[in-house]
Design an enzyme around this catalytic site. Structure first.
Site, PDB file in Angstrom:
ATOM      1  N   TYR A  52      44.889 -50.408  86.878  1.00 55.94           N
ATOM      2  CA  TYR A  52      45.866 -50.367  86.090  1.00 55.94           C
ATOM      3  C   TYR A  52      45.931 -51.693  85.278  1.00 55.94           C
ATOM      4  O   TYR A  52      46.276 -52.449  85.974  1.00 55.94           O
ATOM      5  CB  TYR A  52      47.281 -50.214  86.736  1.00 55.94           C
ATOM      6  CG  TYR A  52      47.401 -48.796  87.490  1.00 55.94           C
ATOM      7  CD1 TYR A  52      46.495 -47.847  87.322  1.00 55.94           C
ATOM      8  CD2 TYR A  52      48.302 -48.541  88.261  1.00 55.94           C
ATOM      9  CE1 TYR A  52      46.716 -46.668  87.920  1.00 55.94           C
ATOM     10  CE2 TYR A  52      48.706 -47.259  89.059  1.00 55.94           C
ATOM     11  CZ  TYR A  52      47.934 -46.314  88.851  1.00 55.94           C
ATOM     12  OH  TYR A  52      47.786 -45.198  89.402  1.00 55.94           O
ATOM     13  N   LYS A 204      54.588 -34.880  82.631  1.00 55.05           N
ATOM     14  CA  LYS A 204      54.656 -35.694  81.517  1.00 55.05           C
ATOM     15  C   LYS A 204      55.673 -35.202  80.534  1.00 55.05           C
ATOM     16  O   LYS A 204      55.543 -35.251  79.557  1.00 55.05           O
ATOM     17  CB  LYS A 204      53.203 -35.228  80.773  1.00 55.05           C
ATOM     18  CG  LYS A 204      51.917 -35.739  81.564  1.00 55.05           C
ATOM     19  CD  LYS A 204      50.831 -35.337  80.931  1.00 55.05           C
ATOM     20  CE  LYS A 204      49.547 -35.964  81.652  1.00 55.05           C
ATOM     21  NZ  LYS A 204      48.293 -35.699  80.860  1.00 55.05           N
TER      22      LYS A 204
END
Length: 302
Positions: A52, A204
């Site tokens: 990340y 999402k």
């Protein structure tokens, strides 16, 4: 807020709702506000990965833990297996023993901690030398650098191997009412005394109050076995029963889930997630799942 906890076989106690740190803002003050608020409201699991933002996400968490003296208030989970460099976007899959043993040192340095509560393989294929990978995690556990390990995978054949041949505590996978493919694995996972970290619980944004605009913006071609029109129709019907985020959280907590890992890129988003959890944590499961298709994994079955 009173958050309930679930224990894994290694003795880790996860808050039923965790903080997915991947989308924390790079602005330290704002990210710190989110992390501090999460802890103060009962969240004790922070999920990150070395990949990340090429380690910067771990550094952000590490700075917060050190400055706020919060190490003992949280379980820190990170992931390994993606070999990257800082010069370009090239990423290579590397589940080797050497890579894992070296990478954990870098993650610990960035996080400014002495051990990880949870270390997960960030993927995995049947072509990997899985026994070598398992040996690396067991070495780290024996050396006290990690308390437990797991995998982040949606490949049934890989999951099956690790269930049979390792001491994993958890499997992280996308899991929600729309993407209910993990249902075909939950009984086997539970039989091995392993629990699930459910990522993508709101798919999402599809399983939120804003589903209509999310369908238009992100899913004009549909998703999984749903066309755009099917998505709109089913989500509209399901939303009439109860808020979609509450329904999907309730649904997940009726499976062998250790924690629902919810991302938060703003304080408001964190509060929204916690408000939905507060509404459902003591309520009976609803039947909203019945609106959605039963979907199975089609690939990586053997």
């Amino acid at each position: 807020m009173l958050v309930n906890f679930r224990r894994t076989r290694s003795g880790l106690e996860f808050s039923e709702i965790g903080l997915g740190c991947m989308n924390l803002p790079e602005n330290y003050q704002l990210a710190s506000e989110i992390m501090d608020s999460a802890i103060n409201q009962g969240i004790n699991y922070f999920d990150t990965a070395d990949l990340y933002n090429k380690g910067k996400n771990e550094e952000l968490i590490g700075k917060f833990l050190k400055e706020h003296h919060k190490r003992n208030d949280v379980l820190i989970g990170s992931k390994v297996g993606n070999e990257f460099n800082f010069e370009d976007d090239d990423v290579k899959w590397n589940p080797s023993r050497n890579h894992i043993l070296n990478s954990v040192k870098e993650s610990l340095r960035r996080l400014k901690i002495d051990y990880l509560d949870l270390y997960m393989l960030h993927g995995g294929t049947m072509e990997d030398d899985k026994d070598e990978t398992i040996d690396a995690f067991n070495t780290l556990k024996n050396d006290g650098l990690i308390r437990a390990y797991g995998i982040s995978s949606i490949r049934p054949n890989v999951i099956s191997y690790y269930l049979k041949h390792s001491d994993i505590d958890v499997i992280m996978m996308q899991f929600n009412m729309l993407d209910n493919r993990p249902e075909m694995l939950t009984d086997t996972i539970a039989e091995h005394d392993v629990k699930i970290l459910a990522r993508g619980p709101v798919m999402k944004g599809l399983l939120t109050d804003h589903y209509s605009e999310v369908v238009d913006k992100k899913f004009s071609k549909g998703i999984l076995d749903y066309s755009k029109d099917e998505l709109t129709q089913i989500l509209s019907k399901a939303a009439m029963d109860s808020p979609l985020t509450e329904s999907t959280m309730s649904y997940l907590l009726n499976h062998p889930v250790a924690s629902i890992v919810c991302g938060a890129s703003s304080p408001d988003q964190l509060q929204t997630n916690l408000a939905h959890y507060e509404q459902i944590k003591n309520s009976a499961a609803n039947s909203t799942r019945d609106y959605f298709k039963n979907i199975d994994y089609q690939d990586h079955l053997s």
